[in-house]
Write an enzyme that holds these catalytic residues in place. Sequence first.
Site, PDB file in Angstrom:
ATOM      1  N   ASP A 114       0.860  -1.178   0.000  1.00  0.00           N
ATOM      2  CA  ASP A 114       0.000   0.000   0.000  1.00  0.00           C
ATOM      3  C   ASP A 114       0.899   1.231   0.000  1.00  0.00           C
ATOM      4  OD1 ASP A 114      -2.342   1.453  -0.078  1.00  0.00           O
ATOM      5  OD2 ASP A 114      -3.102   0.737   1.848  1.00  0.00           O
ATOM      6  N   ASP A 115       0.308   2.360  -0.365  1.00  0.00           N
ATOM      7  CA  ASP A 115       1.084   3.594  -0.384  1.00  0.00           C
ATOM      8  C   ASP A 115       1.369   4.078   1.033  1.00  0.00           C
ATOM      9  OD1 ASP A 115      -1.599   4.247   0.124  1.00  0.00           O
ATOM     10  OD2 ASP A 115      -1.677   5.890  -1.314  1.00  0.00           O
ATOM     11  N   ASP A 119      -2.017   4.510   7.770  1.00  0.00           N
ATOM     12  CA  ASP A 119      -2.419   5.652   8.580  1.00  0.00           C
ATOM     13  C   ASP A 119      -2.788   5.152   9.980  1.00  0.00           C
ATOM     14  OD1 ASP A 119      -3.805   7.810   9.794  1.00  0.00           O
ATOM     15  OD2 ASP A 119      -4.392   8.607   7.863  1.00  0.00           O
TER      16      ASP A 119
END
Length: 169
Positions: free
Chosen positions: A103-104, A107
Site C-alpha cells: 500500500d502507499d 495511517d
Amino acid sequence: MSTQLPHEKGFHISWDQIHRDSRALAWRLDRRGPGEDGAWKAVVAITRGGMAPAMIIARELDIRTVDTVSIKSYDHQTQSEPVVLSKPDPDMVGDGTGVLVIDDLVDSGKTLEVVRRMLPQAHFATVYAKPKGEPMVDTFITGVSQDTWIFFPWDMALQYVKPYSGKDD
C-alpha cells in the site's frame, strides 16, 4: 493556537518521489521472501493507493503474479471503517505465505488489519507510515507524523501556488 485542517499540514509527493521511494522499498524487500532463494511468489496491491507502488515493486523484483484487494476506507479526507469491495484470488494467495501486500500509506492501520485477517502470513509493506499504523506494517520507507496529510501525485493537478510571503512580484 489555530486548528489546522488536514490539508494544511501537507506532505506533497511527486511522481518522481513515489517512484524513488517505491524502488527503495523494493530494494529493502529484495531476497527477503520465505523461500530458499528469498523470492516472493506474488504481490497484492491494496487499491487504489497501493497500485502504483505495487507495480514498481513487482517490476523491480521481477514478480509476475500481481493481484489486488479493494478496500474503501476514505471518503475524500475523512477516514471511515474499512469495507472490503473485492478480494484477491484465494487459490493464488492462500494464507499469504510468500505474498507481499503493498500500500502507499499506513495511517491508522485499520485497512491493513482487515487484510491481515485475510492473509495472516503475508508480508505487509508500505511506502509511508504514520505512528498509529506502524505496528500493522512489516516494512516501510518513510515515517510521517500522524497529523500530516499526504498528497499523492494521483490526487493532484499542476497549478500555480502563491509564495508563502503572499507577494507575487
